[in-house]
Design an enzyme around this catalytic site. Sequence first.
Site, PDB file in Angstrom:
ATOM      1  N   GLY A 144       0.804  -1.220   0.000  1.00 55.02           N
ATOM      2  CA  GLY A 144       0.000   0.000   0.000  1.00 55.02           C
ATOM      3  C   GLY A 144       0.834   1.265   0.000  1.00 55.02           C
ATOM      4  N   GLY A 145       2.083   1.153  -0.466  1.00 52.23           N
ATOM      5  CA  GLY A 145       2.922   2.348  -0.608  1.00 52.23           C
ATOM      6  C   GLY A 145       3.469   2.876   0.715  1.00 52.23           C
ATOM      7  N   ARG A 160      -2.354 -12.552  -5.194  1.00 59.67           N
ATOM      8  CA  ARG A 160      -3.815 -12.486  -5.012  1.00 59.67           C
ATOM      9  C   ARG A 160      -4.420 -11.820  -6.243  1.00 59.67           C
ATOM     10  NH1 ARG A 160      -3.780  -6.980  -4.651  1.00 59.67           N
ATOM     11  NH2 ARG A 160      -2.067  -6.093  -3.465  1.00 59.67           N
TER      12      ARG A 160
HETATM   13  P1  ADP Z   1       3.882  -1.495  -2.197  1.00 54.59           P
HETATM   14  O1  ADP Z   1       3.998  -2.968  -1.940  1.00 54.59           O
HETATM   15  O2  ADP Z   1       3.849  -0.671  -0.935  1.00 54.59           O
HETATM   16  O3  ADP Z   1       2.805  -1.147  -3.165  1.00 54.59           O
HETATM   17  P2  ADP Z   1       5.920  -1.374  -4.315  1.00 54.59           P
HETATM   18  O4  ADP Z   1       7.249  -1.976  -4.136  1.00 54.59           O
HETATM   19  O5  ADP Z   1       4.927  -2.118  -5.157  1.00 54.59           O
HETATM   20  O6  ADP Z   1       5.272  -1.087  -2.864  1.00 54.59           O
HETATM   21  O7  ADP Z   1       6.035   0.081  -4.902  1.00 54.59           O
HETATM   22  C1  ADP Z   1       4.924   0.951  -5.008  1.00 54.59           C
HETATM   23  C2  ADP Z   1       5.297   2.192  -5.798  1.00 54.59           C
HETATM   24  O8  ADP Z   1       6.394   2.896  -5.173  1.00 54.59           O
HETATM   25  C3  ADP Z   1       5.791   1.918  -7.222  1.00 54.59           C
HETATM   26  O9  ADP Z   1       4.734   1.744  -8.150  1.00 54.59           O
HETATM   27  C4  ADP Z   1       6.599   3.195  -7.481  1.00 54.59           C
HETATM   28  O10 ADP Z   1       5.749   4.292  -7.759  1.00 54.59           O
HETATM   29  C5  ADP Z   1       7.275   3.440  -6.132  1.00 54.59           C
HETATM   30  N1  ADP Z   1       8.586   2.759  -6.078  1.00 54.59           N
HETATM   31  C6  ADP Z   1       8.860   1.536  -5.551  1.00 54.59           C
HETATM   32  N2  ADP Z   1      10.144   1.202  -5.679  1.00 54.59           N
HETATM   33  C7  ADP Z   1      10.756   2.226  -6.323  1.00 54.59           C
HETATM   34  C8  ADP Z   1      12.096   2.487  -6.785  1.00 54.59           C
HETATM   35  N3  ADP Z   1      13.081   1.607  -6.605  1.00 54.59           N
HETATM   36  N4  ADP Z   1      12.330   3.647  -7.454  1.00 54.59           N
HETATM   37  C9  ADP Z   1      11.341   4.548  -7.637  1.00 54.59           C
HETATM   38  N5  ADP Z   1      10.069   4.381  -7.229  1.00 54.59           N
HETATM   39  C10 ADP Z   1       9.762   3.243  -6.577  1.00 54.59           C
END
Ligand code: ADP
Length: 454
Positions: free
Chosen positions: A164-165, A292
């Site tokens: 969830g960011g 999921r």
């Molecule tokens: P979560 O599991 O909290 O959703 P994610 O790893 O899927 O986390 O990343 C969510 C968002 O965060 C990505 O779509 C991107 O916008 C940003 N993000 C994640 N990792 C990176 C990175 N290494 N560099 C830049 N942005 C990132």
Amino acid sequence: MFKKVLIANRGEIALRVIAACKELGIRTVAVYSEIDRGSLHVQMADEALCIGPAKSADSYLNIPAVISAAEITDAEAIHPGYGFLSENPSFAEVCQMSGIAFIGPRPEVIRLMGEKAEARRAMKKAGLPVLPGSDGLVKTEEEARAAACAIGYPVIIKAAAGGGGRGMRTVREPAELLTLYHQAQHEAAVSFHSPDVYLEKYIDRPRHIEFQVLGDNEGNVVVLGVRECSIQRRHQKLIEESPSPRMDAATRAEMSERVANALRATGYSNAGTVEFLMDQEGRLFFIEMNTRIQVEHPVTEMVTGVDLVKAQILIAGGEPLSALVSEPVELRGHAIECRINAENPQTFAPSAGRITKFHAPGLVGIRVDTAAHADCVIPPYYDSLVAKLIAHGRDRTEAITRIERALDMFVVEGILTSIPMHQRIIADPDFLLGNFDTSYVQKFVPEQKVVAGK
Ligand code: ADP
């Protein structure tokens, strides 16, 4: 096949699963919290049981209550939807031990992918490109310094159990590292009950591209195209589309093959999503896998014609993939989804409350997944999703024209929603041209810091 399935969720996804079960001739059991007593999923299921008070920890996340509900009603399987218990390996294990089928992958695979640092390692080993990063968790300040130095600034600190960011911090220079490292650990501990973090190279202005997969219990895996989810606020998706306006068919085919091979190697079954970031040179790097069904699954359903939720249930019941998907998977036209959230469209602050007036447009090429209606209450306890508006067209231009019309005709009164933000984005020349990255939404809210490092 199962005769009865319990849905351990609420809102639009509970209705989505109930619909899939009905089409398969399967009886349904809804569970609900006290505040959801009057909800549509309770009305539309064949049976319904209250599993606790409004707070999700006491109801939708209460494993003994959910399992008891399945036992009382003789449900043979549980569909967890997304969020709540859907990526909880212990829950999948308890289902297994109780003789109830968990509609999702095996608990070991959920556990592996839920440990994001481990998932990176496993996917790298299985042949997928990953971003330069720490070798597993970063446990001390010294390790953080050494890893950041080896990766090269900027780096991003991420919660190993994150989602969830949340629990992410971007570090632009060495002087900021330790403060942000401790902040990320603290946020991770509060949000995910684990302070574990890892480091990864930070990509400036990436695009978010993900592959939808389905695997069966016999080791077959198929990739059902890609989704682009770069239109985000606070690292959370707002608009998703399939296919990506930026990825050519050859790259898509090559990467799909690599993703399918990697998942075959991990013994993946059921629905899942493999997420990548695309850098400005068009290179893709694995960031995480969700084990999921995703919120944005409808765009894939629209372009492939595959009912992913039905497929999940049938696979859990032992159907082979070959009976569900014909290969090669054909992609038809273009689909876009707008998440209509109960939130202030400028600040993104949640806006729970009673919906006084509600109209969902029914137009050619339009699909609306929702559990909302006039006079229903959006409670403050759960996520703020009110409806998913999905448009399908022969091409991207037609999908955009259709979703623009549908947004204009969508009426939600009594609460604030993200509709005005969607209207601005859909009409924006850069969106029309496909010129965007994960920082794009920021240009509509210049006073807000909505990219990494918030
Ligand atoms: P979560 O599991 O909290 O959703 P994610 O790893 O899927 O986390 O990343 C969510 C968002 O965060 C990505 O779509 C991107 O916008 C940003 N993000 C994640 N990792 C990176 C990175 N290494 N560099 C830049 N942005 C990132």
